[in-house]
Motif scaffolding. Structure first.
Motif, PDB file in Angstrom:
ATOM      1  N   GLN A 218       0.715  -1.117   0.086  1.00 20.19           N
ATOM      2  CA  GLN A 218       0.062   0.017  -0.027  1.00 20.19           C
ATOM      3  C   GLN A 218       0.957   1.462   0.024  1.00 20.19           C
ATOM      4  O   GLN A 218       0.510   2.211  -0.462  1.00 20.19           O
ATOM      5  N   ARG A 219       2.033   1.303   0.603  1.00 24.47           N
ATOM      6  CA  ARG A 219       2.903   2.311   0.603  1.00 24.47           C
ATOM      7  C   ARG A 219       3.586   2.458  -0.870  1.00 24.47           C
ATOM      8  O   ARG A 219       3.883   3.679  -1.171  1.00 24.47           O
ATOM      9  N   ASP A 220       3.651   1.616  -1.686  1.00 23.57           N
ATOM     10  CA  ASP A 220       4.371   1.305  -2.747  1.00 23.57           C
ATOM     11  C   ASP A 220       3.338   2.183  -3.726  1.00 23.57           C
ATOM     12  O   ASP A 220       3.927   2.864  -4.619  1.00 23.57           O
ATOM     13  N   ILE A 221       2.041   1.596  -3.624  1.00 25.61           N
ATOM     14  CA  ILE A 221       0.998   2.116  -4.530  1.00 25.61           C
ATOM     15  C   ILE A 221       0.980   3.758  -4.390  1.00 25.61           C
ATOM     16  O   ILE A 221       0.683   4.491  -5.328  1.00 25.61           O
ATOM     17  N   ASN A 222       0.831   4.133  -3.212  1.00 26.43           N
ATOM     18  CA  ASN A 222       0.732   5.472  -2.862  1.00 26.43           C
ATOM     19  C   ASN A 222       1.675   6.361  -3.337  1.00 26.43           C
ATOM     20  O   ASN A 222       1.846   7.495  -3.951  1.00 26.43           O
ATOM     21  N   MET A 226       2.261   9.359  -6.490  1.00 26.09           N
ATOM     22  CA  MET A 226       2.782  10.576  -6.162  1.00 26.09           C
ATOM     23  C   MET A 226       3.639  10.702  -7.527  1.00 26.09           C
ATOM     24  O   MET A 226       3.911  11.751  -7.966  1.00 26.09           O
ATOM     25  N   ASN A 227       4.580   9.541  -7.779  1.00 24.28           N
ATOM     26  CA  ASN A 227       5.216   9.666  -8.881  1.00 24.28           C
ATOM     27  C   ASN A 227       4.853   9.960 -10.137  1.00 24.28           C
ATOM     28  O   ASN A 227       5.299  10.621 -11.015  1.00 24.28           O
ATOM     29  N   GLU A 228       3.604   9.316 -10.261  1.00 25.73           N
ATOM     30  CA  GLU A 228       3.007   9.504 -11.554  1.00 25.73           C
ATOM     31  C   GLU A 228       2.503  10.888 -11.691  1.00 25.73           C
ATOM     32  O   GLU A 228       2.413  11.612 -12.749  1.00 25.73           O
ATOM     33  N   LEU A 229       2.049  11.569 -10.610  1.00 24.78           N
ATOM     34  CA  LEU A 229       1.464  12.796 -10.565  1.00 24.78           C
ATOM     35  C   LEU A 229       2.741  13.735 -11.192  1.00 24.78           C
ATOM     36  O   LEU A 229       2.521  14.544 -11.739  1.00 24.78           O
ATOM     37  N   ALA A 230       3.855  13.467 -10.266  1.00 28.38           N
ATOM     38  CA  ALA A 230       5.018  14.383 -10.589  1.00 28.38           C
ATOM     39  C   ALA A 230       5.409  14.236 -12.184  1.00 28.38           C
ATOM     40  O   ALA A 230       5.982  15.318 -12.797  1.00 28.38           O
ATOM     41  N   LEU A 231       5.350  13.117 -12.656  1.00 28.12           N
ATOM     42  CA  LEU A 231       5.618  12.642 -14.319  1.00 28.12           C
ATOM     43  C   LEU A 231       4.766  13.938 -15.065  1.00 28.12           C
ATOM     44  O   LEU A 231       5.261  14.400 -15.849  1.00 28.12           O
ATOM     45  N   VAL A 232       3.483  13.842 -14.762  1.00 24.98           N
ATOM     46  CA  VAL A 232       2.543  14.622 -15.448  1.00 24.98           C
ATOM     47  C   VAL A 232       2.640  16.248 -15.115  1.00 24.98           C
ATOM     48  O   VAL A 232       2.634  16.903 -16.146  1.00 24.98           O
ATOM     49  N   VAL A 261      11.958   4.284  -4.986  1.00 29.47           N
ATOM     50  CA  VAL A 261      11.726   3.474  -4.164  1.00 29.47           C
ATOM     51  C   VAL A 261      12.406   2.102  -4.268  1.00 29.47           C
ATOM     52  O   VAL A 261      12.240   1.298  -5.120  1.00 29.47           O
ATOM     53  N   GLY A 262      13.306   1.965  -3.384  1.00 25.19           N
ATOM     54  CA  GLY A 262      14.236   0.795  -3.238  1.00 25.19           C
ATOM     55  C   GLY A 262      14.171   0.055  -2.011  1.00 25.19           C
ATOM     56  O   GLY A 262      13.096   0.086  -1.412  1.00 25.19           O
ATOM     57  N   GLY A 263      15.304  -0.477  -1.899  1.00 33.26           N
ATOM     58  CA  GLY A 263      15.433  -1.049  -0.289  1.00 33.26           C
ATOM     59  C   GLY A 263      14.921  -2.467  -0.615  1.00 33.26           C
ATOM     60  O   GLY A 263      14.409  -3.114  -1.686  1.00 33.26           O
ATOM     61  N   ALA A 289       1.037  -2.483 -11.757  1.00 34.66           N
ATOM     62  CA  ALA A 289       1.347  -0.978 -12.388  1.00 34.66           C
ATOM     63  C   ALA A 289       2.231  -0.186 -11.331  1.00 34.66           C
ATOM     64  O   ALA A 289       2.956   0.723 -12.004  1.00 34.66           O
ATOM     65  N   GLY A 290       1.736  -0.098 -10.129  1.00 36.95           N
ATOM     66  CA  GLY A 290       2.465   0.777  -9.200  1.00 36.95           C
ATOM     67  C   GLY A 290       4.101   0.358  -9.330  1.00 36.95           C
ATOM     68  O   GLY A 290       4.958   1.077  -9.224  1.00 36.95           O
ATOM     69  N   ARG A 291       4.337  -1.206  -9.212  1.00 43.17           N
ATOM     70  CA  ARG A 291       5.716  -1.192  -9.147  1.00 43.17           C
ATOM     71  C   ARG A 291       6.439  -0.716 -10.486  1.00 43.17           C
ATOM     72  O   ARG A 291       7.663  -0.040 -10.470  1.00 43.17           O
ATOM     73  N   GLU A 292       5.788  -0.958 -11.701  1.00 41.70           N
ATOM     74  CA  GLU A 292       6.433  -0.484 -12.805  1.00 41.70           C
ATOM     75  C   GLU A 292       6.693   0.987 -13.124  1.00 41.70           C
ATOM     76  O   GLU A 292       7.502   1.649 -13.346  1.00 41.70           O
ATOM     77  N   VAL A 293       5.559   1.899 -12.484  1.00 42.93           N
ATOM     78  CA  VAL A 293       5.937   3.324 -12.369  1.00 42.93           C
ATOM     79  C   VAL A 293       7.170   3.517 -11.300  1.00 42.93           C
ATOM     80  O   VAL A 293       8.086   4.277 -11.740  1.00 42.93           O
ATOM     81  N   ASN A 294       7.127   3.021 -10.097  1.00 39.48           N
ATOM     82  CA  ASN A 294       8.264   3.226  -9.372  1.00 39.48           C
ATOM     83  C   ASN A 294       9.706   2.905  -9.825  1.00 39.48           C
ATOM     84  O   ASN A 294      10.641   3.412  -9.704  1.00 39.48           O
TER      85      ASN A 294
END
Length: 440
Positions: A218-222, A226-232, A261-263, A289-294
């Motif tokens: 759930q943290r990864d998705i959130n 935000m990353n997708e928003l930043a890209l747009v 997002v690593g670790g 999809a969240g993983r692919e974005v990150n």
């Protein structure tokens, strides 16, 4: 079983299998109350601990020097313990599938030295069913003992946040589970020795296993959102941090920010869910999809660096790029699954060999893991671009003047490039002076 009382009376011992970022804090905490054996297959790590050195920086050298924890790489010492906690890493393979080799290897080792009447608790992150379907059969095979008759097994997901000195082991509610009610009660009481926040008794081990995977997913998705928003927003010419600051004025804003997002948790655990969902015939959509974005963010940031170099009239191959931060997050020496590597590799595609500065990173691990030589901050000079990838306190505290001195003297302010991935710098002070400044 009465293991709990025997541990408190020091008639029995506990063992911690795996003395890394998770196992060490657990071992140190329990050793203040009971007798604990700390086992790790890494002889070099054990020698460091015996010398009072904490390479993880999770508990500190002083705690290592003062602890009564018995450090060993001799697996036969495990025979002296009756309550075992397995806290080894669970990484992923190149194809993003779960790599259970560490937990299976630890289980084989423990099984060979398991004594009758013992309890084994797994803390390693796995997908639901691994403890019962993979680990218990190995324990039975290696020990010749029967689960449920000769020994008990539980699962209690680790929830330690590396580098976090506020939300420590003692302050985080511990999820516990087991295959029998009797074992569950015993495990709960043992953890309550050190976990002052209390325990949550999950109805099954599968539930406990799933809870760990889900809380990180759930943290990864959130963050992916935000990353997708930043890209747009970048394409719109809008500063994403300005948008986030405005959004966060509402009471129910979640407070997530874009970034790498690593670790060994958030960047890996969702793949365990995706893998097992696929085995059950379900194609994960949101989590995958969240993983692919990150996973794409490192390459995107590298692209912005290249673009800025070109826009300021520099030839990328002749430019000096300095990256501040290699660890997967701030205030930890852990470089495992660092997505800064993605930035570095992409820059190398343009024949740029960036200089990397990180006062926290383990120099030897950086070299062995990525082939990267860590440079001391004092050696940085004549830079064309500064890239701040990790919010280490040392970087947050840099003044405008200290940062300005790192650039080539012949560069005009317009040619001085700053890429602020974590938004740790005062953007306006650099923009007002004409710097070429970009943040995620």
């Amino acid at each position: 079983m009465n293991i709990y009382e025997n541990l408190l009376d020091r008639k029995m011992k506990m063992s911690i299998i795996g003395l890394g970022y998770v196992g060490m804090p657990i071992g140190i905490a329990f050793a203040k109350q009971i007798d604990v054996i700390g086992f790790d297959v890494n002889d070099k790590k054990i020698e460091q601990y015996k010398k009072g050195i904490d390479p993880t920086l999770e508990v500190g050298d002083e705690a290592i020097q003062e602890t009564t924890l018995e450090f060993t790489s001799d697996e036969k010492e495990l025979q002296k313990a009756s309550f075992h906690i397995v806290a080894v890493p669970t990484p992923i393979n190149q194809d993003k599938t779960p790599n259970l080799n560490p937990v299976e290897s630890a289980t084989h080792t423990l099984g060979k030295n398991l004594t009758k009447g013992s309890i084994v608790v797994y803390e390693s992150t796995v997908y639901p069913g691994v403890t019962e379907n993979v680990c218990i059969p190995i324990l039975e095979e290696e020990s010749g003992l029967k689960h449920g008759v000769d020994f008990a097994v539980g699962y209690s997901p680790e929830r330690i946040n590396p580098g976090d000195k506020v939300n420590t082991l003692e302050k985080i509610v511990k999820i516990v589970s087991a295959t029998t009610d009797e074992a569950l009660e015993e495990i709960a009481k043992v953890y309550e020795i050190v976990v002052k926040a209390g325990v949550h008794k999950a109805p099954s081990m599968k539930v406990a296993e799933a809870a760990k995977v889900v809380e990180n997913s759930q943290r990864d998705i959130n963050i992916a959102f935000m990353n997708e928003l930043a890209l747009v927003f970048d394409r719109m010419g809008i500063d994403s941090k300005d948008v986030i600051d405005a959004m966060n004025t509402k009471w129910n804003a979640l407070g997530f920010t874009p970034g790498l997002v690593g670790g060994h948790c958030i960047g890996i655990d969702p793949y365990y869910f995706v893998y097992e969902a696929g085995n059950l015939g379900y194609h994960s959509q949101i989590i995958k999809a969240g993983r692919e974005v990150n996973d794409s963010m490192g390459e995107y940031i590298a692209g912005k660096i290249i673009k800025k170099l070109v826009q300021t009239g520099k030839a990328p191959v002749q430019s000096k790029v300095v990256i501040f931060g290699l660890t997967f997050k701030e205030s930890t020496p852990d470089v495992r699954n660092s997505k800064v590597e993605d930035i570095i590799n992409r820059l190398k595609d343009y024949n740029i060999e960036p200089i990397v500065v990180d006062p926290w990173a383990d120099v030897n691990e950086a070299k062995s893991e990525y082939g990267i030589e860590i440079v001391d901050f004092s050696e940085v000079r004549d830079a064309d671009a500064l890239v701040f990838t990790v919010a280490h306190p040392e970087f947050n505290q840099l003044s405008f003047e200290e940062i300005d001195e790192l650039f080539k003297e012949e560069n005009t302010n317009e040619q001085k490039i700053i890429i602020d991935v974590k938004s740790i710098l005062d953007k306006e002070s650099f923009i007002s002076e004409g710097y070429s400044f970009w943040r995620l």
